[in-house]
Design a protein around this motif. Sequence first.
Motif, short mmCIF file in Angstrom:
data_model
loop_
_atom_site.label_atom_id
_atom_site.label_comp_id
_atom_site.label_asym_id
_atom_site.label_seq_id
_atom_site.Cartn_x
_atom_site.Cartn_y
_atom_site.Cartn_z
N ALA A 139 60.59 -10.05 -18.65
CA ALA A 139 61.16 -9.64 -19.94
C ALA A 139 60.22 -10.03 -21.07
N ARG A 140 59.59 -11.19 -20.96
CA ARG A 140 58.66 -11.62 -22.03
C ARG A 140 57.43 -10.74 -22.07
N LEU A 141 56.88 -10.38 -20.90
CA LEU A 141 55.74 -9.46 -20.86
C LEU A 141 56.12 -8.14 -21.51
N LEU A 142 57.34 -7.67 -21.20
CA LEU A 142 57.77 -6.39 -21.75
C LEU A 142 57.91 -6.47 -23.27
N LEU A 143 58.52 -7.55 -23.76
CA LEU A 143 58.67 -7.71 -25.22
C LEU A 143 57.30 -7.71 -25.89
N ASP A 144 56.32 -8.37 -25.26
CA ASP A 144 54.97 -8.38 -25.82
C ASP A 144 54.42 -6.96 -25.90
N GLU A 145 54.63 -6.17 -24.85
CA GLU A 145 54.09 -4.80 -24.84
C GLU A 145 54.82 -3.92 -25.85
N ILE A 146 56.11 -4.19 -26.03
CA ILE A 146 56.87 -3.40 -27.02
C ILE A 146 56.36 -3.71 -28.43
N ARG A 147 56.10 -5.02 -28.67
CA ARG A 147 55.68 -5.43 -30.02
C ARG A 147 54.23 -5.12 -30.29
N THR A 148 53.39 -5.12 -29.24
CA THR A 148 51.96 -4.85 -29.42
C THR A 148 51.57 -3.72 -28.49
N PRO A 149 51.90 -2.48 -28.88
CA PRO A 149 51.60 -1.34 -27.99
C PRO A 149 50.10 -1.30 -27.70
N GLY A 150 49.77 -0.94 -26.47
CA GLY A 150 48.37 -0.83 -26.09
C GLY A 150 47.72 -2.13 -25.71
N SER A 151 48.50 -3.24 -25.68
CA SER A 151 47.90 -4.51 -25.27
C SER A 151 47.52 -4.43 -23.79
N ALA A 152 46.54 -5.25 -23.39
CA ALA A 152 46.02 -5.19 -22.02
C ALA A 152 47.08 -5.67 -21.02
N PRO A 153 47.19 -5.00 -19.87
CA PRO A 153 48.16 -5.43 -18.85
C PRO A 153 47.86 -6.85 -18.37
N ARG A 154 48.92 -7.57 -18.03
CA ARG A 154 48.76 -8.93 -17.51
C ARG A 154 49.54 -9.09 -16.22
N ASP A 155 49.03 -9.93 -15.32
CA ASP A 155 49.73 -10.21 -14.07
C ASP A 155 50.12 -11.68 -14.02
N VAL A 156 51.38 -11.93 -13.71
CA VAL A 156 51.84 -13.31 -13.53
C VAL A 156 52.25 -13.44 -12.07
N ALA A 178 70.39 -9.04 -8.57
CA ALA A 178 71.38 -9.36 -9.61
C ALA A 178 70.89 -10.54 -10.44
N GLY A 179 70.25 -11.51 -9.77
CA GLY A 179 69.69 -12.66 -10.49
C GLY A 179 68.56 -12.24 -11.41
N LEU A 180 67.75 -11.30 -10.93
CA LEU A 180 66.67 -10.75 -11.76
C LEU A 180 67.26 -10.08 -13.00
N ALA A 181 68.29 -9.26 -12.80
CA ALA A 181 68.90 -8.54 -13.92
C ALA A 181 69.45 -9.51 -14.95
N THR A 182 70.14 -10.57 -14.48
CA THR A 182 70.71 -11.54 -15.40
C THR A 182 69.63 -12.21 -16.25
N ALA A 183 68.50 -12.55 -15.62
CA ALA A 183 67.42 -13.22 -16.36
C ALA A 183 66.79 -12.26 -17.38
N MET A 202 61.07 -15.50 -12.74
CA MET A 202 60.34 -14.23 -12.64
C MET A 202 60.94 -13.19 -13.58
N GLY A 203 62.26 -13.15 -13.64
CA GLY A 203 62.92 -12.19 -14.53
C GLY A 203 62.61 -12.48 -15.99
N ARG A 204 62.63 -13.77 -16.34
CA ARG A 204 62.34 -14.13 -17.73
C ARG A 204 60.89 -13.79 -18.08
N ALA A 205 59.98 -14.06 -17.13
CA ALA A 205 58.57 -13.74 -17.38
C ALA A 205 58.38 -12.24 -17.57
#
Lengths: 335, 335
Positions: A305-322, A79-84, A300-303
Amino acid sequence: MPEPTATIHDVARHAGVSAATVSNFFNWPDKLSDRMKERVGAAVDALGFVPNMPARQLRRQHSGIVGLSVVNASNPFFAGLATAVEQVAEDAGLSVVVGSSHESPVQQEKFLTLFEQLRFDGVVVTPTDDELEPLRRRRDRGTPVVLVDHEDPDGRLSSVSLDHREGGRLGARHLVDSGRRRLLFAAGHEGVRQVARRLEGCREVVAAAEGVHLEVVRSEDLDLTVGEETGTWIASLDADERPDAVFAGNDLHAIGLVGALLAGGLRVPEDVAVLGYDDIPFAARASVPLTTVRQPIAEMGRAAARLLLDEIRTPGSAPRDVVFPPELVVRASAP
Amino acid sequence: MPEPTATIHDVARHAGVSAATVSNFFNWPDKLSDRMKERVGAAVDALGFVPNMPARQLRRQHSGIVGLSVVNASNPFFAGLATAVEQVAEDAGLSVVVGSSHESPVQQEKFLTLFEQLRFDGVVVTPTDDELEPLRRRRDRGTPVVLVDHEDPDGRLSSVSLDHREGGRLGARHLVDSGRRRLLFAAGHEGVRQVARRLEGCREVVAAAEGVHLEVVRSEDLDLTVGEETGTWIASLDADERPDAVFAGNDLHAIGLVGALLAGGLRVPEDVAVLGYDDIPFAARASVPLTTVRQPIAEMGRAAARLLLDEIRTPGSAPRDVVFPPELVVRASAP
């Protein structure tokens, strides 16, 4: 099922315009004059016409929605993940809908298929198991996917995770250093990879220590009820068979366990120390405040969401691990 | 956004059949022989074709999905509701996706529009406020809607709710009967109808009692953090200004409040009794086990899901209201 009350043609007739103009109203409003927009809008309101998003999506390929598939949204950790995730996504103008897989790969697959078919902008997933191929396939087909609490060993999916082996080491070392010698590790079922990693870390510490015994109990679930069952079982053991410390699978499990130990006449931590995992908001407020290994779930949830926004905005960008480090939080249940 | 990799025509070409046959494969599989199903299925798999659910829905008007819009899924009360709705819906072959409105009518409207546009089979909502017209409109247009924790005064929507006025009476009577004379009612913001009803019940009891004083505090939210703030404020008051009992807006709020009272050097319940509302799973396991007014949330969630299934199966059936009684659960925080 009842039909929608109005069609695009009804709206067109009502407004005295062509169906193409009504379509433009929803899809390319800039093509219409303000007066025309008002006219069509009034007809839409009058008839209660529902623009058909699916049809619009076929052209637009944009839903404004992020799908979140978690193992179990009723665990405060998820639930905390979802909220973030919601906070970051909503700041970017996206809505989030959440599905709970309840550890069923079939249910997870249902949500993933749904999210893909509805052309959601992206998906955040806490995977139910190691089978990541369905997730990789979806990314290859154009749906950005970010894993949480799980890395892709092939490096094809972005991920946010925590070093669970180190979490296992941290917890076990604390118990051993505080003089505990008979450890019980409550591991849930074999399939939970994160817990398996923690157990590896725990085993390392025990192997390096002198005269420390480690036992592992399995259970189908890791929740309050199972914690209570485990605690009741421990309280029924003779003193010389009883563990002097339990490393619980998560905080829910630990909170249930502490309750049953106290109800069974044992003292926590004097007779049995209990160590949780996650640091959910109730850990600090439990009947015996819980020593636990903290996962910084909001970060972790915020990170993710930010990774996802980056992938949405820049399709095909290289995967990243945090990867986040775990942190030991010492409270009364295992001082 | 990237395009899907294969179209229905690619699949048809690959399988050596017509596009209509591929369409039948997804929409009317019974029309195809087993051999033909296998042939089309193999082509679908080979090309990674994603059947377009939106287009299929235009014909079928059936998504197999129930939407749940709750005020805040990170409150264990609403998480428990979601779990109960999921269980009943999944037994009926439906999946559930959840959106959190965070008490924002705008966010709730977003989810309702989304659920309607995606032609979800039905919607369960815990409304953010008294404005039910958007919900009634959606039901009139053919989406079954069931309210939880809120009744429709016009009787046009089915609902599952609890008698909050009686809940307020129950809680207040317990505090007054146990000798408390300076009550503080922590009510959240004015807009929360359920809490307003409880306050009415509480006022009735106080008005009928001798020498009991009631004060009301407002706050934007009713969560752990706000509870801690309220508790810290109470602990800072002089003994003769301090309430001897707090009727908290919900259990989260009460748990935060108890923590701050203890941290501020007060004893619970000796100096201040604390009474919660909801009976979330952590209420019994809090540092001071919580006396609370129980809402049977699992039963309420199951009832809501059953009402919704009835409306999905029998469109146009008359709305029904199910009202649950509250129950006082006495524990250590207000014995």
